[in-house]
Write an enzyme that holds these catalytic residues in place. Structure first.
Site, PDB file in Angstrom:
ATOM      1  CD1 TRP A 161      -1.757   2.320   1.911  1.00 60.77           C
ATOM      2  CD2 TRP A 161      -2.956   1.405   0.264  1.00 60.77           C
ATOM      3  NE1 TRP A 161      -2.721   3.215   1.565  1.00 60.77           N
ATOM      4  CE2 TRP A 161      -3.478   2.682   0.549  1.00 60.77           C
ATOM      5  CE3 TRP A 161      -3.548   0.658  -0.751  1.00 60.77           C
ATOM      6  CZ2 TRP A 161      -4.565   3.216  -0.124  1.00 60.77           C
ATOM      7  CZ3 TRP A 161      -4.632   1.189  -1.426  1.00 60.77           C
ATOM      8  CH2 TRP A 161      -5.123   2.440  -1.113  1.00 60.77           C
ATOM      9  CG  ASP A 208      -3.057  -3.320   1.633  1.00 61.13           C
ATOM     10  OD1 ASP A 208      -2.609  -3.591   2.748  1.00 61.13           O
ATOM     11  OD2 ASP A 208      -3.963  -2.485   1.454  1.00 61.13           O
ATOM     12  CB  CYS A 213     -10.626   1.687   1.954  1.00 62.76           C
ATOM     13  SG  CYS A 213     -10.379   1.234   3.679  1.00 62.76           S
ATOM     14  CE  LYS A 243      -3.811  -3.010   6.096  1.00 66.15           C
ATOM     15  NZ  LYS A 243      -2.758  -2.300   5.362  1.00 66.15           N
ATOM     16  CG  ASP A 259      -8.692  -1.143   5.949  1.00 67.97           C
ATOM     17  OD1 ASP A 259      -8.657  -0.401   6.950  1.00 67.97           O
ATOM     18  OD2 ASP A 259      -8.116  -0.876   4.883  1.00 67.97           O
ATOM     19  CD1 TRP A 310      -6.682   2.636   9.520  1.00 68.12           C
ATOM     20  CD2 TRP A 310      -8.764   3.378   9.869  1.00 68.12           C
ATOM     21  NE1 TRP A 310      -7.451   2.211   8.474  1.00 68.12           N
ATOM     22  CE2 TRP A 310      -8.735   2.652   8.657  1.00 68.12           C
ATOM     23  CE3 TRP A 310      -9.974   3.938  10.286  1.00 68.12           C
ATOM     24  CZ2 TRP A 310      -9.868   2.460   7.879  1.00 68.12           C
ATOM     25  CZ3 TRP A 310     -11.101   3.756   9.498  1.00 68.12           C
ATOM     26  CH2 TRP A 310     -11.043   3.027   8.316  1.00 68.12           C
ATOM     27  NE  ARG A 333      -2.212   1.441  10.634  1.00 65.06           N
ATOM     28  CZ  ARG A 333      -2.740   1.737   9.444  1.00 65.06           C
ATOM     29  NH1 ARG A 333      -2.862   0.804   8.516  1.00 65.06           N
ATOM     30  NH2 ARG A 333      -3.102   2.960   9.166  1.00 65.06           N
ATOM     31  CG  ASP A 362      -3.739   4.721   5.904  1.00 64.75           C
ATOM     32  OD1 ASP A 362      -4.040   3.938   6.832  1.00 64.75           O
ATOM     33  OD2 ASP A 362      -4.228   4.647   4.769  1.00 64.75           O
TER      34      ASP A 362
HETATM   35  C1  GLA Z   1      -6.581   1.671   4.719  1.00 62.42           C
HETATM   36  C2  GLA Z   1      -5.420   1.018   5.464  1.00 62.42           C
HETATM   37  C3  GLA Z   1      -4.212   1.003   4.565  1.00 62.42           C
HETATM   38  C4  GLA Z   1      -4.514   0.239   3.284  1.00 62.42           C
HETATM   39  C5  GLA Z   1      -5.737   0.847   2.615  1.00 62.42           C
HETATM   40  C6  GLA Z   1      -6.251   0.002   1.466  1.00 62.42           C
HETATM   41  O1  GLA Z   1      -6.307   2.991   4.445  1.00 62.42           O
HETATM   42  O2  GLA Z   1      -5.164   1.721   6.630  1.00 62.42           O
HETATM   43  O3  GLA Z   1      -3.120   0.423   5.214  1.00 62.42           O
HETATM   44  O4  GLA Z   1      -4.746  -1.107   3.578  1.00 62.42           O
HETATM   45  O5  GLA Z   1      -6.836   0.991   3.525  1.00 62.42           O
HETATM   46  O6  GLA Z   1      -7.339   0.641   0.882  1.00 62.42           O
END
Ligand code: GLA
Length: 553
Positions: A81, A117, A166, A193, A195, A229, A246, A250
């Protein structure tokens, strides 16, 4: 390209940052008020839910860490990413990266998890089942996994806890949790992972907990990476749910490494040090070392800070285009040894003087300590690290190993002085003994044994997996867990620092078809006696209708 207008719930817990008002996570739209209230409401509900859980114990009161044998040390690998965003993630890119990971020496240094990703990997078919996007991944997601496993690497995939990912290009897992986790297990993922986009109205802890149950039901050991996040303050509860979470938004927009933002992410993440430990890690996001826009000193400093924080070391740069300096930084075994230390303690800032920070609080498995001096100022800094700053007796006579110059000095009493250039670091290891052993870094030649035989006659076939440690000590023999199918036996043999796991298959009584077994083996780190991540790999056996038998590995 990266869709700027995609909807996303990015939440930065402001209180985590030293400079809350000026902080922003690149150009994502701030949340509308209604959504902010929902996030706050769901956070409060999650907190109330977990507040009734009893007994204080690490990492947070009432939270019992998962005991799934996975990620005893912070996961290391590569994710696309930071460099690429969604484009041009496809099978060709991932395979090129996998090849570069091996040829550059990153694999030997311990980087293992790799995969797409949010690279538009799959769709949901009319029957509700996830299917590979064969235009981007012609071998299918299982085929890509096989390629990765044959290189002795582990397979990482991505999805979302909401209704869509996303970018909205891929389906999320909401209301499909159990069947989707089965799909990831069938694709042979080792790392997932998940999200937190398009999850309006969902409770963070409840959603991720349901996905944990679904992952466990799917039956494959998969490192579970939560990506909210920081929404829902996962450091307070997620040790019981997944292996890493996380802690912030980002670290950068795709292709745009941002040193200032990275340092803010680090400042926020280090405060959560108490939540981290073997099997459950704070994740301050993928690394930016080696991306365009960073100086060599910044690359080194970033990597040192991530090592000190026991952060997952997921490289985020283009591994096909690394300078010798980037390779040397990302493969510094002595720095990696700090990160992969089996005690799994997260270091933190213990003293700050203007733009200069002293990081410590990271005892290591052999009784030594890791210490970092980071200078974010514009001028070189002369810094005195007193033993008392880092919790050691003033009178102690200690050896100091510089993990970037690879030189040892001392013994010194009272402390030491270092000069640190702007944006640079001194990464030190301090010990009573003039010896700095490295913890095990496990590398395998393959995580897939593929065997094929004709059905007519009973045959014995073998396929070997070689595992070696790049640490200082030899390891005890791996112990294979019981429960293998009757057609498979595994013998473990030692040869120096490498061991072979010889898989012998007996086809007697087997009919035409495909057979699969997951071999799991355990070991402990010899000096600390701490367990290491369980080793596991797949054995595939195909009995054909033809005449000859052969072994492929
Ligand atoms: C979010 C995650 C990133 C990535 C994007 C993919 O922003 O935090 O690390 O995986 O989505 O769309």
């Amino acid at each position: 390209m990266f869709a700027l207008d995609r909807e996303m719930q990015t939440h930065i817990p402001d209180e985590l940052f030293d400079v809350p008002t000026s902080f922003s996570v690149f150009q994502r739209r701030s949340m509308p008020l209604r959504r902010k209230s929902l996030v706050i409401l769901s956070t409060v509900i999650a907190l109330l839910f977990f507040a009734h859980l009893s007994r204080a114990q690490n990492p947070a009161p009432g939270v019992h860490a998962l005991d799934d044998g996975l990620a005893f040390t912070p996961p290391m690998g590569w994710y696309p990413w930071n460099e690429f965003g969604q484009e041009p993630q496809n099978e060709k890119l991932i395979k090129e990266i996998v090849d570069a990971l091996v040829s550059s020496g990153l694999k030997e240094a311990g980087y293992a998890y790799v995969g797409p990703d949010e690279g538009i990997c799959f769709y949901r078919d009319a029957g509700g089942k996830l299917t590979s996007n064969l235009e981007r991944y012609p071998s299918g997601l299982r085929g890509l996994g096989n390629y990765i496993h044959r290189k002795g690497l582990k397979y990482a995939l991505y999805t979302d806890a909401g209704t869509r990912t996303c970018s909205k290009a891929m389906p999320g897992t909401k209301d499909h949790e159990f069947e989707d986790m089965l799909a990831f297990a069938e694709w042979r993922a080792d790392y997932l992972k998940i999200d937190w986009c398009n999850a309006n109205g969902q409770d963070v802890a409840a959603s991720y907990t349901k996905l944990r149950d679904a992952l466990h039901a799917a039956g494959r050991p998969i490192v579970y990476s939560l990506c909210s996040w920081g929404v829902g303050e996962p450091w307070k509860w997620a040790a019981a749910v997944g292996n890493l979470w996380r802690t912030t938004g980002d670290i950068c927009a795709p292709g745009k490494a941002d040193w200032g933002n990275a340092m803010k992410v680090a400042a926020a993440n280090q405060k959560l040090f108490e939540a981290a430990g073997p099997g459950h890690w704070n994740d301050p996001d993928m690394m930016i070392s080696g991306m365009e826009g960073l100086s060599e000193a910044q690359n080194r400093s970033f990597f040192s800070v991530w090592c000190m924080m026991a952060a997952p070391l997921m490289a985020g740069n283009d591994l096909r285009k690394m300078t010798p300096s980037t390779i040397q930084i990302l493969t510094n075994r002595e720095a990696i040894g700090i990160n992969q230390d089996p005690l799994g303690i997260q270091g933190r800032i213990v003293r700050r003087n203007g733009k200069v920070e002293i990081w410590a609080g990271k005892p290591l498995f052999d009784g030594s300590q890791a210490v970092l001096v980071l200078n974010q100022g514009a001028e070189p800094a002369q810094v005195r690290v007193a033993w008392s700053d880092i919790g050691l007796a003033e009178s102690a006579a200690l050896f100091v190993r510089n993990l970037w110059t690879h030189q040892t000095a001392g013994p010194h009493g009272g402390g030491i002085s270092v000069t640190v250039a702007p944006n640079d670091v001194a990464l030190l290891r301090i010990s009573k003994r003039n010896a700095f052993p490295l913890p095990p870094i496990i590398v395998a030649d393959s995580y897939l044994v593929s065997l094929r035989a004709a059905g007519a006659a009973a045959r014995k076939l073998t396929g070997v997996v070689t595992v070696k440690t790049n640490g200082s000590d030899e390891l005890p023999l791996w112990k294979v867990r019981p429960g293998l199918p009757s057609w498979l036996s595994v013998a473990v043999m030692r040869k120096g620092k490498s061991q072979t796991l010889t898989n012998t298959v007996s086809t007697a009584g087997l009919t035409k078809g495909l057979y699969h077994a997951l071999v799991r083996a355990d070991n402990v780190e010899p000096v600390s006696g701490k367990p290491m991540s369980a080793l596991y790999y797949d054995v595939d056996l195909e009995i054909t209708g033809g005449a000859a038998g052969r072994a492929r590995n």
